[in-house]
Design a protein around this motif. Structure first.
Motif, PDB file in Angstrom:
ATOM      1  N   GLY A 141      72.195  37.700  49.960  1.00 32.95           N
ATOM      2  CA  GLY A 141      73.148  38.150  48.951  1.00 32.95           C
ATOM      3  C   GLY A 141      72.532  38.021  47.576  1.00 32.95           C
ATOM      4  O   GLY A 141      71.351  37.695  47.433  1.00 32.95           O
ATOM      5  N   GLY A 142      73.328  38.266  46.533  1.00 35.35           N
ATOM      6  CA  GLY A 142      72.808  38.382  45.190  1.00 35.35           C
ATOM      7  C   GLY A 142      72.662  37.076  44.432  1.00 35.35           C
ATOM      8  O   GLY A 142      72.916  35.990  44.938  1.00 35.35           O
ATOM      9  N   ASN A 143      72.206  37.232  43.178  1.00 37.60           N
ATOM     10  CA  ASN A 143      72.034  36.124  42.242  1.00 37.60           C
ATOM     11  C   ASN A 143      71.028  35.112  42.764  1.00 37.60           C
ATOM     12  O   ASN A 143      71.325  33.919  42.920  1.00 37.60           O
ATOM     13  N   VAL A 144      69.802  35.590  42.997  1.00 40.59           N
ATOM     14  CA  VAL A 144      68.751  34.748  43.573  1.00 40.59           C
ATOM     15  C   VAL A 144      67.510  34.802  42.690  1.00 40.59           C
ATOM     16  O   VAL A 144      67.084  35.877  42.269  1.00 40.59           O
ATOM     17  N   VAL A 145      66.932  33.637  42.427  1.00 40.25           N
ATOM     18  CA  VAL A 145      65.646  33.518  41.742  1.00 40.25           C
ATOM     19  C   VAL A 145      64.732  32.646  42.594  1.00 40.25           C
ATOM     20  O   VAL A 145      65.117  31.543  42.994  1.00 40.25           O
ATOM     21  N   VAL A 146      63.525  33.149  42.869  1.00 37.94           N
ATOM     22  CA  VAL A 146      62.471  32.346  43.507  1.00 37.94           C
ATOM     23  C   VAL A 146      61.284  32.379  42.550  1.00 37.94           C
ATOM     24  O   VAL A 146      60.724  33.445  42.296  1.00 37.94           O
ATOM     25  N   ARG A 147      60.907  31.225  42.029  1.00 33.95           N
ATOM     26  CA  ARG A 147      59.932  31.202  40.923  1.00 33.95           C
ATOM     27  C   ARG A 147      58.916  30.065  41.108  1.00 33.95           C
ATOM     28  O   ARG A 147      59.259  28.968  41.541  1.00 33.95           O
ATOM     29  N   ASP A 148      57.667  30.367  40.780  1.00 38.86           N
ATOM     30  CA  ASP A 148      56.604  29.346  40.668  1.00 38.86           C
ATOM     31  C   ASP A 148      56.473  28.501  41.932  1.00 38.86           C
ATOM     32  O   ASP A 148      56.278  27.279  41.865  1.00 38.86           O
ATOM     33  N   SER A 149      56.543  29.160  43.084  1.00 38.58           N
ATOM     34  CA  SER A 149      56.533  28.446  44.362  1.00 38.58           C
ATOM     35  C   SER A 149      55.369  28.897  45.240  1.00 38.58           C
ATOM     36  O   SER A 149      54.802  29.977  45.039  1.00 38.58           O
ATOM     37  N   TRP A 150      55.046  28.071  46.220  1.00 37.24           N
ATOM     38  CA  TRP A 150      54.007  28.385  47.200  1.00 37.24           C
ATOM     39  C   TRP A 150      54.680  28.506  48.563  1.00 37.24           C
ATOM     40  O   TRP A 150      55.187  27.522  49.103  1.00 37.24           O
TER      41      TRP A 150
END
Length: 207
Positions: A66-75
């Motif tokens: 679903g919406g409103n998702v952030v995936v940042r600076d990850s491995w």
């Protein structure tokens, strides 16, 4: 934090909000299944922010429902794979580093994604969930998968923004960084091939 799941695998995420849908943030954490299984995924759901996480040893490192998702600076790396997955009637596991099935307002930014067998980023519409829109993939290092970004045909046209990414050399089909039907042609700008520094300005068209 280090999140390892229980001793009995479940077909869900080590971290998930599938039932409640409540928003959450996960930061500076490692997710790996203590009991390896083709049932376990990493972060699973919607309405979340994941930053600086290390996810490995699961089927889908992140699955967006679903919406409103952030995936940042990850491995996100080393997904679980079996040539004979019982969940797929003995066919190979369909593992993706990130699978996006629904939702609007999805940002994948500043990550290193690698080692999946199916796709680095798989985008497909789950008809039972909210319509896909406003997907941005930028400033990542991306490799792995048969094709690294795989955009499927969807009932409603989408144009994911794929911007300023570096595509590493590892994938099953060496020249297939991005594949999509013409109806869902991604918006491409500033992407390069990591091995050569050359611009990546096109995608492979599938019916």
């Amino acid at each position: 934090s280090k999140i390892v799941g229980g001793s009995t695998p479940a077909s869900t995420g080590l971290v998930n909000n599938v039932v409640s849908g409540a928003s959450f943030t996960i930061e500076d954490s490692e997710l790996v299944a203590a009991t390896p299984s083709t049932l376990w995924n990493g972060v699973f759901g919607s309405n979340f922010t994941a930053e600086r996480i290390n996810v490995h040893g699961v089927v889908d490192s992140v699955r967006v429902l679903g919406g409103n998702v952030v995936v940042r600076d990850s491995w996100l790396h080393d997904t679980t794979y079996s040539k004979t997955d019982p969940l797929r009637n003995g066919t190979p596991t369909h593992d993706d580093t990130i699978q996006i099935q629904a939702g609007s307002g999805i940002l994948i930014e500043g990550n290193r994604l690698e080692d999946a067998h199916n796709a680095g980023v798989m985008i497909s519409q789950d008809a039972s969930r909210s319509t896909l829109s406003n997907i941005v993939i930028r400033d990542n290092y991306l490799q792995g998968g048969a094709c690294t970004i795989n955009i499927a045909a969807t009932p409603k046209t989408i144009r994911p923004q794929v911007t300023a990414n570096v595509f590493g050399p590892q994938r099953i089909y060496a020249t297939c960084a991005i594949t999509a039907p013409t109806s869902n042609a991604p918006s491409l700008s500033g992407n390069i091939w990591g091995a050569t520094g050359l611009a990546l300005t096109s995608f492979i068209v599938v019916p």
